[in-house]
Design a protein around this motif. Structure first.
Motif, PDB file in Angstrom:
ATOM      1  N   GLN A 167       0.823  -1.209   0.000  1.00 25.88           N
ATOM      2  CA  GLN A 167       0.000   0.000   0.000  1.00 25.88           C
ATOM      3  C   GLN A 167       0.855   1.257   0.000  1.00 25.88           C
ATOM      4  O   GLN A 167       0.516   2.250  -0.654  1.00 25.88           O
ATOM      5  CB  GLN A 167      -0.923  -0.017   1.225  1.00 25.88           C
ATOM      6  N   LEU A 168       1.970   1.238   0.722  1.00 23.02           N
ATOM      7  CA  LEU A 168       2.864   2.401   0.733  1.00 23.02           C
ATOM      8  C   LEU A 168       3.479   2.631  -0.643  1.00 23.02           C
ATOM      9  O   LEU A 168       3.571   3.772  -1.113  1.00 23.02           O
ATOM     10  CB  LEU A 168       3.965   2.208   1.771  1.00 23.02           C
ATOM     11  N   VAL A 169       3.902   1.541  -1.306  1.00 22.00           N
ATOM     12  CA  VAL A 169       4.467   1.681  -2.650  1.00 22.00           C
ATOM     13  C   VAL A 169       3.404   2.202  -3.607  1.00 22.00           C
ATOM     14  O   VAL A 169       3.664   3.087  -4.439  1.00 22.00           O
ATOM     15  CB  VAL A 169       5.041   0.335  -3.140  1.00 22.00           C
ATOM     16  N   ALA A 170       2.178   1.683  -3.498  1.00 29.72           N
ATOM     17  CA  ALA A 170       1.085   2.140  -4.363  1.00 29.72           C
ATOM     18  C   ALA A 170       0.781   3.616  -4.134  1.00 29.72           C
ATOM     19  O   ALA A 170       0.420   4.349  -5.071  1.00 29.72           O
ATOM     20  CB  ALA A 170      -0.158   1.294  -4.130  1.00 29.72           C
ATOM     21  N   HIS A 171       0.932   4.069  -2.895  1.00 28.33           N
ATOM     22  CA  HIS A 171       0.716   5.484  -2.589  1.00 28.33           C
ATOM     23  C   HIS A 171       1.708   6.347  -3.359  1.00 28.33           C
ATOM     24  O   HIS A 171       1.338   7.385  -3.928  1.00 28.33           O
ATOM     25  CB  HIS A 171       0.870   5.706  -1.084  1.00 28.33           C
ATOM     26  N   VAL A 172       2.973   5.919  -3.398  1.00 31.47           N
ATOM     27  CA  VAL A 172       3.982   6.663  -4.146  1.00 31.47           C
ATOM     28  C   VAL A 172       3.673   6.631  -5.639  1.00 31.47           C
ATOM     29  O   VAL A 172       3.811   7.640  -6.350  1.00 31.47           O
ATOM     30  CB  VAL A 172       5.394   6.081  -3.881  1.00 31.47           C
ATOM     31  N   ALA A 173       3.245   5.463  -6.119  1.00 32.89           N
ATOM     32  CA  ALA A 173       3.031   5.272  -7.554  1.00 32.89           C
ATOM     33  C   ALA A 173       1.759   5.924  -8.081  1.00 32.89           C
ATOM     34  O   ALA A 173       1.520   5.906  -9.292  1.00 32.89           O
ATOM     35  CB  ALA A 173       3.004   3.774  -7.875  1.00 32.89           C
ATOM     36  N   LYS A 174       0.968   6.512  -7.222  1.00 31.25           N
ATOM     37  CA  LYS A 174      -0.286   7.137  -7.674  1.00 31.25           C
ATOM     38  C   LYS A 174      -0.032   8.199  -8.740  1.00 31.25           C
ATOM     39  O   LYS A 174      -0.807   8.328  -9.700  1.00 31.25           O
ATOM     40  CB  LYS A 174      -1.024   7.755  -6.486  1.00 31.25           C
ATOM     41  N   THR A 175       1.055   8.956  -8.589  1.00 29.80           N
ATOM     42  CA  THR A 175       1.287  10.074  -9.516  1.00 29.80           C
ATOM     43  C   THR A 175       2.608   9.974 -10.277  1.00 29.80           C
ATOM     44  O   THR A 175       2.963  10.906 -10.994  1.00 29.80           O
ATOM     45  CB  THR A 175       1.281  11.411  -8.745  1.00 29.80           C
ATOM     46  N   ARG A 176       3.347   8.864 -10.113  1.00 28.12           N
ATOM     47  CA  ARG A 176       4.663   8.770 -10.770  1.00 28.12           C
ATOM     48  C   ARG A 176       5.073   7.311 -10.908  1.00 28.12           C
ATOM     49  O   ARG A 176       4.594   6.435 -10.186  1.00 28.12           O
ATOM     50  CB  ARG A 176       5.709   9.518  -9.957  1.00 28.12           C
ATOM     51  N   GLU A 177       5.989   7.060 -11.827  1.00 29.01           N
ATOM     52  CA  GLU A 177       6.641   5.766 -11.906  1.00 29.01           C
ATOM     53  C   GLU A 177       7.744   5.697 -10.854  1.00 29.01           C
ATOM     54  O   GLU A 177       8.329   6.720 -10.497  1.00 29.01           O
ATOM     55  CB  GLU A 177       7.251   5.555 -13.293  1.00 29.01           C
ATOM     56  N   LEU A 178       8.043   4.504 -10.400  1.00 31.63           N
ATOM     57  CA  LEU A 178       9.179   4.301  -9.514  1.00 31.63           C
ATOM     58  C   LEU A 178      10.257   3.559 -10.286  1.00 31.63           C
ATOM     59  O   LEU A 178       9.972   2.557 -10.952  1.00 31.63           O
ATOM     60  CB  LEU A 178       8.805   3.461  -8.288  1.00 31.63           C
ATOM     61  N   GLY A 179      11.483   4.052 -10.213  1.00 29.32           N
ATOM     62  CA  GLY A 179      12.599   3.360 -10.833  1.00 29.32           C
ATOM     63  C   GLY A 179      13.124   2.261  -9.938  1.00 29.32           C
ATOM     64  O   GLY A 179      13.027   2.332  -8.705  1.00 29.32           O
ATOM     65  N   ALA A 180      13.674   1.223 -10.543  1.00 25.03           N
ATOM     66  CA  ALA A 180      14.277   0.146  -9.768  1.00 25.03           C
ATOM     67  C   ALA A 180      15.302   0.721  -8.795  1.00 25.03           C
ATOM     68  O   ALA A 180      16.103   1.580  -9.149  1.00 25.03           O
ATOM     69  CB  ALA A 180      14.946  -0.851 -10.703  1.00 25.03           C
ATOM     70  N   GLY A 181      15.260   0.241  -7.564  1.00 20.89           N
ATOM     71  CA  GLY A 181      16.147   0.769  -6.532  1.00 20.89           C
ATOM     72  C   GLY A 181      15.509   1.836  -5.669  1.00 20.89           C
ATOM     73  O   GLY A 181      16.187   2.418  -4.821  1.00 20.89           O
ATOM     74  N   SER A 182      14.215   2.086  -5.844  1.00 21.40           N
ATOM     75  CA  SER A 182      13.517   3.018  -4.956  1.00 21.40           C
ATOM     76  C   SER A 182      13.350   2.378  -3.582  1.00 21.40           C
ATOM     77  O   SER A 182      13.020   1.195  -3.468  1.00 21.40           O
ATOM     78  CB  SER A 182      12.147   3.378  -5.523  1.00 21.40           C
ATOM     79  N   ILE A 183      13.573   3.170  -2.543  1.00 22.51           N
ATOM     80  CA  ILE A 183      13.454   2.686  -1.163  1.00 22.51           C
ATOM     81  C   ILE A 183      12.231   3.323  -0.521  1.00 22.51           C
ATOM     82  O   ILE A 183      12.061   4.545  -0.555  1.00 22.51           O
ATOM     83  CB  ILE A 183      14.703   3.039  -0.341  1.00 22.51           C
ATOM     84  N   ILE A 184      11.388   2.470   0.088  1.00 24.62           N
ATOM     85  CA  ILE A 184      10.188   2.944   0.771  1.00 24.62           C
ATOM     86  C   ILE A 184      10.242   2.472   2.214  1.00 24.62           C
ATOM     87  O   ILE A 184      10.367   1.271   2.490  1.00 24.62           O
ATOM     88  CB  ILE A 184       8.902   2.408   0.105  1.00 24.62           C
ATOM     89  N   GLY A 185      10.169   3.409   3.171  1.00 24.41           N
ATOM     90  CA  GLY A 185      10.253   3.085   4.591  1.00 24.41           C
ATOM     91  C   GLY A 185       8.893   3.002   5.252  1.00 24.41           C
ATOM     92  O   GLY A 185       7.916   3.591   4.792  1.00 24.41           O
ATOM     93  N   SER A 186       8.859   2.290   6.364  1.00 20.52           N
ATOM     94  CA  SER A 186       7.608   2.075   7.100  1.00 20.52           C
ATOM     95  C   SER A 186       7.267   3.214   8.036  1.00 20.52           C
ATOM     96  O   SER A 186       6.118   3.343   8.465  1.00 20.52           O
ATOM     97  CB  SER A 186       7.721   0.798   7.934  1.00 20.52           C
ATOM     98  N   GLY A 187       8.247   4.024   8.389  1.00 25.55           N
ATOM     99  CA  GLY A 187       8.069   4.922   9.518  1.00 25.55           C
ATOM    100  C   GLY A 187       8.397   4.182  10.805  1.00 25.55           C
ATOM    101  O   GLY A 187       8.573   2.950  10.829  1.00 25.55           O
ATOM    102  N   THR A 188       8.488   4.912  11.904  1.00 29.29           N
ATOM    103  CA  THR A 188       8.870   4.338  13.195  1.00 29.29           C
ATOM    104  C   THR A 188       7.948   3.200  13.593  1.00 29.29           C
ATOM    105  O   THR A 188       6.730   3.377  13.664  1.00 29.29           O
ATOM    106  CB  THR A 188       8.832   5.418  14.291  1.00 29.29           C
ATOM    107  N   VAL A 189       8.513   2.027  13.857  1.00 28.73           N
ATOM    108  CA  VAL A 189       7.719   0.889  14.307  1.00 28.73           C
ATOM    109  C   VAL A 189       7.169   1.201  15.694  1.00 28.73           C
ATOM    110  O   VAL A 189       7.911   1.621  16.593  1.00 28.73           O
ATOM    111  CB  VAL A 189       8.555  -0.398  14.325  1.00 28.73           C
ATOM    112  N   SER A 190       5.864   0.996  15.871  1.00 31.57           N
ATOM    113  CA  SER A 190       5.217   1.391  17.116  1.00 31.57           C
ATOM    114  C   SER A 190       4.012   0.494  17.382  1.00 31.57           C
ATOM    115  O   SER A 190       3.139   0.365  16.531  1.00 31.57           O
ATOM    116  CB  SER A 190       4.770   2.863  17.032  1.00 31.57           C
TER     117      SER A 190
END
Length: 337
Positions: A243-266
């Motif tokens: 879902q986080l990756v899809a959020h980024v991809a809503k308005t742009r392509e992602l190139g191979a090697g894109s890093i997506i973080g979870s935010g602070t684990v809580s």
């Protein structure tokens, strides 16, 4: 399989395949000189890298050498994109509750995310260089590395595009954040270079701990040698990685090697004061969170941010107690001069 980047061979380092026990590795320049090169040609490179991985685990690989985590850069020493979410709503809710603000309903359906600097990450054993007055904090997180992702890709497509999983210390300078956010333009100076775990692993390597595009294992954080937190990264994660990756991809392509973080684990914990590790809770993955609990319960924070010489250690272990990604171990140092 497990992959790492040794801190030599130019800006992007040298790709190595690492055995499961994190004791041996092999350079694989005949397949891909760098991790980015492997990601750019993943469908051809991954099967060849996996053969080397199996040989390493069997002890039959050619040109084996000892694996030293201290010689590692972050798996991607620089990346085309680094976007960090805030998938654990408990963390966001605490921030707002500490200042008497309600959590908007939209936060449960629309992820928070910022785009960080990715031209140079610090290594897993590098120092964090900053002024104490800036409010130095660590944030222990999980991150994924993607292949190419199309504009508007579905959540299912984004799940299939996840190539690697790793840990991250997303360093925050808390005292610089309020003025930056007040400008209405987001983080910049308050988010310096992050550090990633020595090793990145393919999701299949995680076995049953990886499902629903989440990593269901405790993330252990120690501050100056004392366990500070061990929340489960698969618990209370409102948005999974697909879902986080899809959020980024809503308005742009992602190139191979894109890093997506979870935010602070809580993880949510019923008894606020009892949520520290010493009181039987799972503790925290950043200093800001314990300071929020203190503000809510006692009217003001009591725990200080990191001082020069303080050390944070971030690691994750499998069910048998073996380190999966190696350790992030960052010490804070004053700015020279």
């Amino acid at each position: 399989m497990k992959l790492a980047t040794l801190n030599h061979g130019g800006r992007d380092g040298t790709l190595v395949v690492v055995n499961r026990a994190l004791t041996r590795c092999c350079t694989v320049g005949h397949i891909a000189a760098t991790l980015q090169a492997a990601l750019d040609n993943w469908h051809d490179c991954a099967p060849q890298l996996h053969v080397v991985y199996e040989q390493l685990n069997a002890g039959t690989a050619a040109n084996m050498q000892p694996f030293d985590q201290h010689q590692c850069a972050s798996p991607l020493p620089r990346a085309y994109q680094w976007a960090d979410g805030s998938a654990y709503i408990n963390h966001v809710e605490l921030v707002r509750k500490a200042r008497g603000a309600e959590l908007p309903a939209s936060f449960h359906t629309d992820p928070l995310m910022y785009q960080g600097g990715s031209d140079r990450f610090i290594g897993p054993r590098d120092e964090v260089v900053a002024a104490e007055s800036w409010g130095i904090d660590f944030e222990a997180e999980v991150a994924v590395v993607t292949g190419d992702v199309a504009l508007g890709a579905s959540v299912d497509d984004c799940a299939r595009a996840i190539r690697l999983v790793m840990l991250v210390n997303d360093v925050s300078l808390r005292n610089l954040i309020p003025n930056e956010l007040a400008k209405g333009f987001g983080f910049f100076q308050s988010k310096p270079a992050s550090a990633f775990s020595p090793v990145a692993v393919t999701p299949d390597e995680l076995g049953s701990a990886w499902h629903d595009s989440k990593l269901h294992l405790p993330l252990t954080v120690a501050l100056n040698g004392t366990v500070f937190g061990q929340p489960n990264a698969g618990v209370d994660m409102t948005f999974n990685f697909a879902q986080l990756v899809a959020h980024v991809a809503k308005t742009r392509e992602l190139g191979a090697g894109s890093i997506i973080g979870s935010g602070t684990v809580s993880n949510k914990q019923g008894d606020l004061w009892g949520s520290s590790v010493e009181n039987g809770g799972v503790g925290y993955c950043c200093l800001a969170e314990v300071r929020m609990y203190e503000t809510i319960e006692q009217g003001q924070p009591r725990t200080a941010f990191m001082k020069h010489g303080d050390r944070v250690h971030i690691e994750m272990f499998d069910a048998a107690g073996h380190s999966i990604f190696g350790a992030i171990d960052n010490t804070v140092r004053a700015i020279p001069g």
